[in-house]
Design a protein around this motif. Sequence first.
Motif, mmCIF file in Angstrom:
data_model
loop_
_atom_site.group_PDB
_atom_site.id
_atom_site.type_symbol
_atom_site.label_atom_id
_atom_site.label_comp_id
_atom_site.label_asym_id
_atom_site.label_seq_id
_atom_site.Cartn_x
_atom_site.Cartn_y
_atom_site.Cartn_z
ATOM 1 N N LEU A 73 15.825 29.954 12.047
ATOM 2 C CA LEU A 73 14.912 31.101 12.081
ATOM 3 C C LEU A 73 13.969 31.167 10.892
ATOM 4 O O LEU A 73 13.144 32.087 10.814
ATOM 5 N N ALA A 128 16.116 37.048 18.217
ATOM 6 C CA ALA A 128 16.903 35.824 18.311
ATOM 7 C C ALA A 128 18.210 36.078 19.054
ATOM 8 O O ALA A 128 18.634 35.276 19.897
ATOM 9 N N THR A 131 18.172 36.328 22.990
ATOM 10 C CA THR A 131 18.127 35.102 23.799
ATOM 11 C C THR A 131 19.518 34.613 24.175
ATOM 12 O O THR A 131 19.643 33.697 24.991
#
Length: 432
Positions: A73, A128, A131
């Motif tokens: 990330l 994030a 997902t």
Amino acid sequence: MATSHDSSGSGPATRTTTCAIAGAGPAGLVLGLLLARAGISVTVLEKHADFLRDFRGDTVHPSTMALLDDLGLFDRFDDLPQSRLSHLQLPDAEGNGVVLVDFRRLPVQHRYIAMVPQWDLLNLLAEAAATEPNFTLLTQHEVTDVVRDKGRVIGVDYRSPDGEGRLLADLTVACDGRWSTVRRAASLPVKETPVGFDVWWYRIDTGRDIGNALLPRAYQNRIAIVIPREGYLQVAQLGLKGANAEIRAQGIEAFRAQAAELLPEVAEEVTSIESMDDVKHLAVRVDRLRRWYGPGVLCIGDAAHAMSPVGGIGINLAIQDAVAAARLLATPLRRGIFGTHGGQRLLAQVQRRRLVPTILLQGLQRLAHAVVIMPVLQDRRSLQVPALVSQVLQRAPWLSAVPAFIVGVGPRSEKIPRWARRPVPPASNVSV
């Protein structure tokens, strides 16, 4: 999976999950993301509708950026609006700036502290996690109590726009901050540490570039920590505890005058503090649970140990707690150990793993309170580097890396488990 004895049709609506997390702060979202990547059903409850709130703890330290690297990330994080703090300096008796903390000397990839609006960081983590098919974030769901069955916590009650509800879980984790509802409902014993000062946060709009150093200032019995950001200065003004009512009674003109005394180079811009509503009072609190867990429940982050704002280490310590908890608890959660009335030994392992760094960092904060902050606030000492310290740092400037390591990396830094890592894209723009 735990079952409820109060889930009849006449009671609140009931959901089930494997791990219920109260609070979508940095610790809650990191823990939720990691557990979801481990294939565990996890539900995070957040009382607010979004993350667009007036956070003050916006520091992201080198240790946290290393974790974002492993999570895949960092590139997205690096694109967020941010300013970077590379060092902290104070004047000596002759007015020369002495670098006390220098992140540029650290043997790590990201040698700075990133000042990122916390809502941007939380949005990044939430996106994030979204997902992952096992992750659920419920906003506008305020945890109001824990649900017990034969002395064991088996979930939480909550309030939402749709009414009251209940979430049953094998394990409930409190990540809901220093005023944690779960911690209070679980009646976990706490040790309080007296603190003699509070903080008043405000911003001064300015187009001036004052560099990438953290700038502490002092005038009479006040201290200001100045954090440079894009287009404005974020200021933490320290004063004696109990002074909030008097400060507000004096009004905005008196407060602006105090700000101008602390920051004479932006004295003309203090009018950007429009009213006392722009001045946010933080009652500084330092405490630590004696036991972070009970049957079916665990506290981490500020819910387990409220930190002083000194060093800005609270967020990063909370994230380290989340990583350790995920690594130690993911496999037992998959195996259903907590749903069969077991697991307290495993929860104790989380506390043992994270207790030493918590004690050390709180101890260093208390030392800074006693040696630096309170003598200045009580007008017993000026905010200057002693001559001996200045001379030592001039001869051995590498010593400034020691406090930088303590603040930026910390004792017993955690690593993302291999099963939760994602490769960094080839085009990653890493910082050095």
